[in-house]
Design an enzyme around this catalytic site. Structure first.
Site, PDB file in Angstrom:
ATOM      1  N   ARG A  62      77.826 -73.151  70.574  1.00  0.00           N
ATOM      2  CA  ARG A  62      76.700 -74.068  70.824  1.00  0.00           C
ATOM      3  C   ARG A  62      76.158 -74.730  69.572  1.00  0.00           C
ATOM      4  O   ARG A  62      75.839 -75.914  69.577  1.00  0.00           O
ATOM      5  CB  ARG A  62      75.569 -73.316  71.543  1.00  0.00           C
ATOM      6  CG  ARG A  62      75.900 -72.980  72.980  1.00  0.00           C
ATOM      7  CD  ARG A  62      74.783 -72.177  73.616  1.00  0.00           C
ATOM      8  NE  ARG A  62      75.170 -71.652  74.918  1.00  0.00           N
ATOM      9  CZ  ARG A  62      74.620 -70.603  75.479  1.00  0.00           C
ATOM     10  NH1 ARG A  62      73.652 -69.943  74.859  1.00  0.00           N
ATOM     11  NH2 ARG A  62      75.023 -70.195  76.664  1.00  0.00           N
TER      12      ARG A  62
ATOM     13  N   GLY B 275      83.202 -62.186  87.173  1.00  0.00           N
ATOM     14  CA  GLY B 275      81.824 -61.921  86.747  1.00  0.00           C
ATOM     15  C   GLY B 275      80.814 -62.657  87.608  1.00  0.00           C
ATOM     16  O   GLY B 275      81.155 -63.483  88.462  1.00  0.00           O
TER      17      GLY B 275
ATOM     18  N   GLN C  86      62.124 -64.742  82.854  1.00  0.00           N
ATOM     19  CA  GLN C  86      63.543 -64.816  83.174  1.00  0.00           C
ATOM     20  C   GLN C  86      63.997 -63.700  84.112  1.00  0.00           C
ATOM     21  O   GLN C  86      63.643 -62.537  83.932  1.00  0.00           O
ATOM     22  CB  GLN C  86      64.365 -64.807  81.881  1.00  0.00           C
ATOM     23  CG  GLN C  86      64.047 -66.008  81.011  1.00  0.00           C
ATOM     24  CD  GLN C  86      64.877 -66.102  79.746  1.00  0.00           C
ATOM     25  OE1 GLN C  86      64.379 -66.543  78.720  1.00  0.00           O
ATOM     26  NE2 GLN C  86      66.142 -65.716  79.798  1.00  0.00           N
TER      27      GLN C  86
ATOM     28  N   CYS D 193      70.918 -70.959  79.551  1.00  0.00           N
ATOM     29  CA  CYS D 193      70.315 -71.257  80.855  1.00  0.00           C
ATOM     30  C   CYS D 193      68.875 -71.759  80.732  1.00  0.00           C
ATOM     31  O   CYS D 193      68.497 -72.753  81.367  1.00  0.00           O
ATOM     32  CB  CYS D 193      70.366 -70.017  81.755  1.00  0.00           C
ATOM     33  SG  CYS D 193      69.811 -68.494  80.970  1.00  0.00           S
TER      34      CYS D 193
ATOM     35  N   HIS E  29      64.954 -68.598  86.766  1.00  0.00           N
ATOM     36  CA  HIS E  29      64.118 -68.510  85.569  1.00  0.00           C
ATOM     37  C   HIS E  29      62.935 -69.470  85.694  1.00  0.00           C
ATOM     38  O   HIS E  29      63.080 -70.583  86.214  1.00  0.00           O
ATOM     39  CB  HIS E  29      64.910 -68.902  84.321  1.00  0.00           C
ATOM     40  CG  HIS E  29      65.928 -67.899  83.874  1.00  0.00           C
ATOM     41  ND1 HIS E  29      66.104 -66.668  84.475  1.00  0.00           N
ATOM     42  CD2 HIS E  29      66.850 -67.957  82.863  1.00  0.00           C
ATOM     43  CE1 HIS E  29      67.074 -66.011  83.844  1.00  0.00           C
ATOM     44  NE2 HIS E  29      67.538 -66.774  82.873  1.00  0.00           N
TER      45      HIS E  29
ATOM     46  N   ARG F  11      91.882 -55.206  83.343  1.00  0.00           N
ATOM     47  CA  ARG F  11      91.791 -54.294  84.490  1.00  0.00           C
ATOM     48  C   ARG F  11      91.749 -55.035  85.827  1.00  0.00           C
ATOM     49  O   ARG F  11      91.955 -54.429  86.883  1.00  0.00           O
ATOM     50  CB  ARG F  11      90.578 -53.361  84.362  1.00  0.00           C
ATOM     51  CG  ARG F  11      89.235 -54.054  84.394  1.00  0.00           C
ATOM     52  CD  ARG F  11      88.092 -53.047  84.262  1.00  0.00           C
ATOM     53  NE  ARG F  11      86.803 -53.713  84.250  1.00  0.00           N
ATOM     54  CZ  ARG F  11      86.216 -54.219  83.184  1.00  0.00           C
ATOM     55  NH1 ARG F  11      86.838 -54.151  82.016  1.00  0.00           N
ATOM     56  NH2 ARG F  11      85.039 -54.815  83.247  1.00  0.00           N
TER      57      ARG F  11
END
Length: 330
Positions: free
Chosen positions: A97, A10, A153, A126, A235, A37
């Protein structure tokens, strides 16, 4: 040090591999993990190719550390299995979190809360990370009363499909699948993540809750508006901070300039201030436009920018791993 990277194909996972390499983290064995996959495919790390394995094979390998960036549902299902095998998990999703039994960590601010017993450690949102990098040292000195944050962002915060949407819209290509409910090119969407019942988005709720947990302080109020803008990396945040105590602007700049991981860029006469374009690819948090709020006392305005894939995600996770290794917590 045996390290698994879960979600290694990713956008954040790729940056995690890059940051581990750049910072020369003491990896003796890398275990890249991705979805079914991708099993059998290769990822590159330090000029070598590594074969992607299944998450169950990674658990069986009993890595010392597993850094997750594979989404909340994957973390909820598999992080406890890694932990049960003795692995310390650093999770980049929102899954853990706000769990009262899990630590939420920005190393420069609160790494001292970590112990050997912490087997699942949460990496903050983030936008939260760059915010608390500035709020933390100022709270110690002046005592936060109220914070108002508005974010700008980048599309990388949503992932590769969002970058594809932006680039397709720039070219006038309608064939690419849209991940946003509206056009992002030449636009600004006051809509990051999904809306909750109170009409705040999940991103805004994270911003309002996470800083209090990281700072270990729930005595101040915080409100947020999160906006997606057609920027590819980095950001930005406009932040208004009301303190309990009076402050001096020069002292504020000095405190921030002496905070590890923070760089003050505040020379408006020469058009020097933080911008996402400048932050891209860097690990620091940049702060500028530092000025007194003229509308009420003991209140400060400033502008914070950081690369959301690096300090906002991958770098912060790797810094947690570095702290664990340096302090013999793994």
């Amino acid at each position: 040090m045996k390290v698994a990277v879960v979600g290694s194909t990713g956008m954040v996972g790729q940056v995690m591999l890059k940051v581990l390499e750049e910072r020369n983290f003491p990896v003796t064995e890398l275990i890249p993990v991705a979805s079914e996959r991708s099993i059998g495919k290769k990822v590159k790390y330090k000029q070598e190719e590594y074969t992607i394995v299944s998450i169950n094979d990674a658990i069986a390998a009993k890595p010392d550390i597993a850094i997750f960036s594979a989404g909340g549902s994957t973390s909820l299902e598999f992080a406890p299995l890694f932990a049960a095998a003795g692995t310390t998990v650093i999770d980049n999703s929102s899954a853990w979190r706000m769990d009262p039994d899990k630590k939420l960590v920005v190393p420069e601010i609160n790494a001292n809360v970590l112990t050997k017993e912490d087997k699942i450690i949460a990496n903050p949102n983030c936008s939260t990370i760059q915010l608390v990098m500035v709020l933390g040292p100022l709270n110690k000195k002046y005592d936060l009363k109220r914070v108002v944050v508005s974010t700008y962002q980048s599309v990388t915060g949503t992932g590769k499909a969002a970058v594809d949407q932006l680039n397709a819209e720039i070219k006038g290509d309608d064939s690419v699948a849209k991940v946003y409910p509206n056009q992002i090119f030449k636009n600004a969407l006051p809509h990051c993540d999904v809306f909750a019942d109170d009409d705040y988005t999940k991103e805004e709720i994270k911003l309002m809750k996470e800083p209090k947990k990281i700072l270990g302080d729930d005595t101040f109020n915080l409100t947020a508006t999160a906006v997606r803008v057609p920027v590819q990396g980095g950001h930005s945040e406009s932040v208004n901070i009301e303190f309990e105590n009076e402050f001096d602007l020069d002292e504020v700049r000095k405190i921030l300039s002496e905070t590890p991981g923070v760089i003050v860029m505040d020379d408006v006469k020469n058009n020097i201030y933080p911008m996402p374009l400048y932050s891209e690819g860097k690990d620091e948090v940049f702060v500028g436009r530092i000025r007194r709020d003229l509308s009420q006392p003991k209140t400060l305005n400033l502008w914070i920018v950081a690369d959301n894939l690096r300090k906002g995600a991958a770098t912060n996770a790797v810094q947690i791993a570095e702290y664990l290794a340096a302090n013999n917590l793994v």
